[in-house]
Design a protein around this motif. Structure first.
Motif, PDB file in Angstrom:
ATOM      1  N   GLN A   1       0.763  -1.172   0.088  1.00 45.22           N
ATOM      2  CA  GLN A   1       0.016   0.024   0.183  1.00 45.22           C
ATOM      3  C   GLN A   1       0.795   1.164   0.023  1.00 45.22           C
ATOM      4  N   VAL A   2       1.999   1.161   0.966  1.00 49.45           N
ATOM      5  CA  VAL A   2       2.781   2.610   0.702  1.00 49.45           C
ATOM      6  C   VAL A   2       3.515   2.638  -0.442  1.00 49.45           C
ATOM      7  N   VAL A   3       4.166   1.728  -1.016  1.00 47.89           N
ATOM      8  CA  VAL A   3       4.572   1.714  -2.390  1.00 47.89           C
ATOM      9  C   VAL A   3       3.794   2.242  -3.428  1.00 47.89           C
ATOM     10  N   LEU A   4       2.592   1.780  -3.487  1.00 47.82           N
ATOM     11  CA  LEU A   4       1.743   2.320  -4.491  1.00 47.82           C
ATOM     12  C   LEU A   4       1.250   3.738  -4.119  1.00 47.82           C
ATOM     13  N   ALA A   5       1.069   4.055  -2.740  1.00 49.98           N
ATOM     14  CA  ALA A   5       0.690   5.307  -2.410  1.00 49.98           C
ATOM     15  C   ALA A   5       2.009   6.386  -2.791  1.00 49.98           C
ATOM     16  N   ALA A   6       3.369   5.961  -2.645  1.00 50.73           N
ATOM     17  CA  ALA A   6       4.520   6.716  -3.105  1.00 50.73           C
ATOM     18  C   ALA A   6       4.301   6.976  -4.692  1.00 50.73           C
ATOM     19  N   VAL A   7       3.998   5.952  -5.337  1.00 46.99           N
ATOM     20  CA  VAL A   7       4.095   6.056  -6.929  1.00 46.99           C
ATOM     21  C   VAL A   7       2.909   6.989  -7.145  1.00 46.99           C
ATOM     22  N   GLY A   8       1.644   6.939  -6.631  1.00 47.55           N
ATOM     23  CA  GLY A   8       0.526   7.688  -6.835  1.00 47.55           C
ATOM     24  C   GLY A   8       0.735   9.181  -6.387  1.00 47.55           C
ATOM     25  N   VAL A   9       1.348   9.406  -5.336  1.00 48.59           N
ATOM     26  CA  VAL A   9       1.954  10.728  -4.965  1.00 48.59           C
ATOM     27  C   VAL A   9       2.831  11.514  -5.975  1.00 48.59           C
ATOM     28  N   GLY A  10       3.703  10.493  -6.421  1.00 51.75           N
ATOM     29  CA  GLY A  10       4.572  11.005  -7.290  1.00 51.75           C
ATOM     30  C   GLY A  10       4.049  11.304  -8.839  1.00 51.75           C
ATOM     31  N   LEU A  11       3.054  10.525  -9.097  1.00 51.88           N
ATOM     32  CA  LEU A  11       2.193  10.874 -10.597  1.00 51.88           C
ATOM     33  C   LEU A  11       1.467  12.091 -10.279  1.00 51.88           C
ATOM     34  N   VAL A  12       0.849  12.263  -9.244  1.00 50.33           N
ATOM     35  CA  VAL A  12       0.084  13.412  -9.234  1.00 50.33           C
ATOM     36  C   VAL A  12       0.523  14.674  -8.801  1.00 50.33           C
ATOM     37  N   ALA A  13       1.774  14.501  -8.146  1.00 47.43           N
ATOM     38  CA  ALA A  13       2.537  15.739  -7.902  1.00 47.43           C
ATOM     39  C   ALA A  13       3.272  15.973  -9.540  1.00 47.43           C
ATOM     40  N   GLY A  14       3.670  15.183 -10.225  1.00 51.84           N
ATOM     41  CA  GLY A  14       4.208  15.218 -11.524  1.00 51.84           C
ATOM     42  C   GLY A  14       3.330  15.964 -12.416  1.00 51.84           C
ATOM     43  N   PHE A  15       2.181  15.395 -12.410  1.00 57.38           N
ATOM     44  CA  PHE A  15       1.163  15.902 -13.279  1.00 57.38           C
ATOM     45  C   PHE A  15       0.395  17.287 -12.988  1.00 57.38           C
ATOM     46  N   LYS A  16       0.507  17.617 -11.571  1.00 55.97           N
ATOM     47  CA  LYS A  16       0.192  18.758 -11.360  1.00 55.97           C
ATOM     48  C   LYS A  16       1.292  19.888 -11.285  1.00 55.97           C
ATOM     49  N   ARG A  17       2.844  19.421 -11.389  1.00 60.43           N
ATOM     50  CA  ARG A  17       3.435  20.380 -11.625  1.00 60.43           C
ATOM     51  C   ARG A  17       3.795  20.579 -12.931  1.00 60.43           C
ATOM     52  N   SER A  18       3.455  19.700 -13.853  1.00 60.67           N
ATOM     53  CA  SER A  18       3.593  20.119 -15.448  1.00 60.67           C
ATOM     54  C   SER A  18       2.255  20.970 -16.101  1.00 60.67           C
ATOM     55  N   ARG A  19       1.215  20.829 -15.191  1.00 56.85           N
ATOM     56  CA  ARG A  19      -0.057  21.595 -15.548  1.00 56.85           C
ATOM     57  C   ARG A  19       0.181  23.183 -15.334  1.00 56.85           C
ATOM     58  N   VAL A  20       0.888  23.545 -14.150  1.00 58.70           N
ATOM     59  CA  VAL A  20       1.293  24.801 -13.750  1.00 58.70           C
ATOM     60  C   VAL A  20       1.917  25.606 -14.535  1.00 58.70           C
TER      61      VAL A  20
END
Length: 88
Positions: free
Chosen positions: A69-88
């Motif tokens: 669960q923690v590994v999946l959360a780390a991957v998910g947080v990384g993806l969401v943060a990267g997606f949010k950073r690329s949109r701004v």
């Protein structure tokens, strides 16, 4: 689903999301609401994977399931943060 199971999912999602966020180096540009949402999704997916592999019902704390669960959360947080950073 009962109110207790929904509240439990939110609490577990918050813990798993926070742990996933702590695993990642650097600063993530997402808020706590997104962290909890990613944690809830990661907890559900991690539990499903653990059940399919057969490690979800071990005596005591299910460490393997928690690590998934923690590994999946780390991957998910990384993806969401990267997606949010690329949109701004």
């Amino acid at each position: 689903m009962t109110i207790a199971s929904i509240l439990g999912a939110i609490v577990i999602g918050a813990v798993v999301g926070a742990l996933g966020r702590l695993v990642l180096p650097g600063r993530q540009t997402i808020g706590w609401v997104l962290t909890v949402a990613v944690g809830i999704v990661a907890a559900l997916i991690g539990t499903a994977i653990a059940q399919s592999v057969g490690v979800s019902t071990t005596p005591g704390i299910d460490w393997i399931e928690l690590v998934m669960q923690v590994v999946l959360a780390a991957v998910g947080v990384g993806l969401v943060a990267g997606f949010k950073r690329s949109r701004v």
